[in-house]
Design a protein around this motif. Structure first.
Motif, PDB file in Angstrom:
ATOM      1  N   ASP A 239     -28.787 -68.617  15.107  1.00  0.00           N
ATOM      2  CA  ASP A 239     -27.634 -67.824  15.535  1.00  0.00           C
ATOM      3  C   ASP A 239     -27.147 -68.174  16.932  1.00  0.00           C
ATOM      4  OD1 ASP A 239     -29.716 -66.798  17.023  1.00  0.00           O
ATOM      5  OD2 ASP A 239     -29.148 -64.700  16.745  1.00  0.00           O
ATOM      6  N   THR A 240     -27.729 -69.195  17.577  1.00  0.00           N
ATOM      7  CA  THR A 240     -27.445 -69.447  18.994  1.00  0.00           C
ATOM      8  C   THR A 240     -27.241 -70.930  19.268  1.00  0.00           C
ATOM      9  OG1 THR A 240     -28.873 -67.576  19.577  1.00  0.00           O
ATOM     10  CG2 THR A 240     -28.254 -69.072  21.354  1.00  0.00           C
ATOM     11  N   ALA A 241     -26.186 -71.235  20.016  1.00  0.00           N
ATOM     12  CA  ALA A 241     -25.976 -72.574  20.556  1.00  0.00           C
ATOM     13  C   ALA A 241     -26.088 -72.504  22.073  1.00  0.00           C
ATOM     14  CB  ALA A 241     -24.615 -73.122  20.158  1.00  0.00           C
ATOM     15  N   ALA A 242     -26.719 -73.499  22.670  1.00  0.00           N
ATOM     16  CA  ALA A 242     -26.862 -73.569  24.124  1.00  0.00           C
ATOM     17  C   ALA A 242     -25.887 -74.600  24.673  1.00  0.00           C
ATOM     18  CB  ALA A 242     -28.286 -73.943  24.510  1.00  0.00           C
ATOM     19  N   VAL A 243     -25.110 -74.194  25.668  1.00  0.00           N
ATOM     20  CA  VAL A 243     -24.198 -75.112  26.350  1.00  0.00           C
ATOM     21  C   VAL A 243     -24.975 -75.734  27.511  1.00  0.00           C
ATOM     22  CG1 VAL A 243     -22.031 -75.367  27.605  1.00  0.00           C
ATOM     23  CG2 VAL A 243     -22.192 -73.745  25.700  1.00  0.00           C
ATOM     24  N   HIS A 244     -25.288 -77.013  27.369  1.00  0.00           N
ATOM     25  CA  HIS A 244     -26.095 -77.697  28.387  1.00  0.00           C
ATOM     26  C   HIS A 244     -25.266 -78.191  29.559  1.00  0.00           C
ATOM     27  CE1 HIS A 244     -29.659 -77.455  25.994  1.00  0.00           C
ATOM     28  NE2 HIS A 244     -29.239 -78.281  25.056  1.00  0.00           N
ATOM     29  N   PHE A 245     -24.022 -78.597  29.296  1.00  0.00           N
ATOM     30  CA  PHE A 245     -23.186 -79.157  30.354  1.00  0.00           C
ATOM     31  C   PHE A 245     -21.745 -78.700  30.175  1.00  0.00           C
ATOM     32  CE2 PHE A 245     -26.543 -82.304  29.598  1.00  0.00           C
ATOM     33  CZ  PHE A 245     -27.090 -82.415  30.870  1.00  0.00           C
ATOM     34  N   GLU A 246     -21.099 -78.387  31.281  1.00  0.00           N
ATOM     35  CA  GLU A 246     -19.650 -78.214  31.356  1.00  0.00           C
ATOM     36  C   GLU A 246     -19.209 -78.811  32.687  1.00  0.00           C
ATOM     37  OE1 GLU A 246     -18.218 -74.292  28.795  1.00  0.00           O
ATOM     38  OE2 GLU A 246     -18.298 -74.207  30.986  1.00  0.00           O
ATOM     39  N   LYS A 247     -18.412 -79.851  32.631  1.00  0.00           N
ATOM     40  CA  LYS A 247     -17.890 -80.459  33.852  1.00  0.00           C
ATOM     41  C   LYS A 247     -16.390 -80.650  33.686  1.00  0.00           C
ATOM     42  CE  LYS A 247     -20.220 -81.434  36.756  1.00  0.00           C
ATOM     43  NZ  LYS A 247     -20.770 -80.557  37.842  1.00  0.00           N
ATOM     44  N   ALA A 248     -15.638 -80.373  34.760  1.00  0.00           N
ATOM     45  CA  ALA A 248     -14.188 -80.456  34.666  1.00  0.00           C
ATOM     46  C   ALA A 248     -13.602 -80.850  36.012  1.00  0.00           C
ATOM     47  CB  ALA A 248     -13.603 -79.124  34.195  1.00  0.00           C
ATOM     48  N   ASP A 249     -12.368 -81.298  35.966  1.00  0.00           N
ATOM     49  CA  ASP A 249     -11.629 -81.755  37.138  1.00  0.00           C
ATOM     50  C   ASP A 249     -10.911 -80.559  37.749  1.00  0.00           C
ATOM     51  OD1 ASP A 249      -9.951 -82.892  39.001  1.00  0.00           O
ATOM     52  OD2 ASP A 249      -9.330 -84.550  37.710  1.00  0.00           O
TER      53      ASP A 249
END
Length: 313
Positions: A239-249
């Motif tokens: 039931d769970t997804a882990a967001v390992h990375f978020e990078k943005a400009d």
């Protein structure tokens, strides 16, 4: 040949792609609530954390780690993964008791502490707020409904007036675009900043460079055809997804809020009602940002420090 690390009466092997099937089998059979217990996460951070593994028994995995911000020398352990029966606990405690310095076991879940009280009584238990995991309802982050998300919706509305973004699923074909953009979309990190933040870009590059092999999922945002943001996630429970990375400009106003929303929509549409957005590393700005999205749960992480004695649990 891979160098082996003698530790706790065993030879620990540095985490490598060649070990993927064996290690993934442990994490599939014994999923953990905290986000770092996947092969992909341990592979991505294997250099700064010096991750190495050994099998304690056929159903228990041990992984070493060296925290880059820890002034103490020598490796620690991550929480043992698996059944961890009493006889294996006794063997491990005997080896720990022979160490010159008290061993620490880090990133320990509440579930582990509750499941193994006999083992845990040989340690002091301290909550490590920096590594608590933030868990959200995917529907909340995808729709940003209600008064508490009004500021997020207003910012995204302003962003829509400034530029148009395109969302793409991250694939092996689009990974090269993300690798090329990594330096541009990652804001400079002050030399005095938390060392983990300085290692994060390297961990993301490792993940992207081995994206297909690591069986990750994700998306990218384009603005005027150029990659302006990238997010990488994976399931850690049914039931769970882990967001390992978020990078943005950050030159694009509101780009992080857009990336967060679009990633949540994809995760929700893939059938995961919960999103684990990992820890805040005791960084005030990061903590404020994670709290501003109103987590449904802040899942604690603990550090166990050995207090002496080698009696069986």
């Amino acid at each position: 040949m891979t160098d082996l690390l003698p530790f706790l009466g065993r030879e620990f092997r540095p985490v490598d792609l060649a070990d993927q099937e064996l290690l993934e089998s442990f994490f599939r059979r014994f999923p953990q609530p905290l986000s770092g217990y996947t092969f992909a996460a341990q592979f991505a951070w294997r250099v700064p954390f010096a991750h190495a593994w050994a099998v304690l028994d056929p159903d228990t995995l041990l992984v070493t780690t060296i925290h880059p911000n820890d002034p103490r020398p020598g490796p620690n352990l991550l929480q043992p993964v698996g059944i961890f029966p009493p006889e294996s606990q006794a063997r491990l405690l005997a080896e720990i008791g022979r160490m010159a310095e008290p061993l620490r076991i880090v990133c320990v879940s509440r579930a582990f502490i509750d499941r193994h009280p006999g083992f845990v009584r040989h340690f002091t238990v301290a909550e490590d707020r920096a590594f608590a995991n933030y868990v959200y309802r995917s529907e909340d982050l995808a729709e940003l409904a209600g008064r508490r998300y009004a500021k997020k919706r207003n910012l995204i509305a302003q962003t829509r007036e400034l530029y148009t973004w395109q969302v793409e699923r991250l694939t092996a074909a689009t990974v090269p675009d993300c690798l090329d953009a990594c330096r541009a979309i990652s804001e400079p990190v002050n030399a005095n900043a938390n060392r983990l933040l300085r290692f994060e870009l390297d961990a993301l590059k490792e993940t992207l460079a081995h994206f297909g092999a690591l069986r990750q999922d994700g998306l990218l945002l384009r603005v005027d055809g150029a990659v302006a943001g990238v997010a990488v996630f994976e399931p850690i429970a049914p039931d769970t997804a882990a967001v390992h990375f978020e990078k943005a400009d950050r030159r694009h106003k509101g780009i992080y809020q857009v990336l967060n929303m679009e990633c949540a929509r994809l995760i929700r549409d893939l059938g995961f009602p919960r999103i684990n957005r990992e820890e805040d590393l005791d960084e005030p700005g990061l903590r404020q940002a994670k709290l501003s999205y109103h987590p449904s749960e802040i899942m604690p992480a603990y550090t166990l420090t050995f207090t002496g004695g080698t009696s069986a649990p």
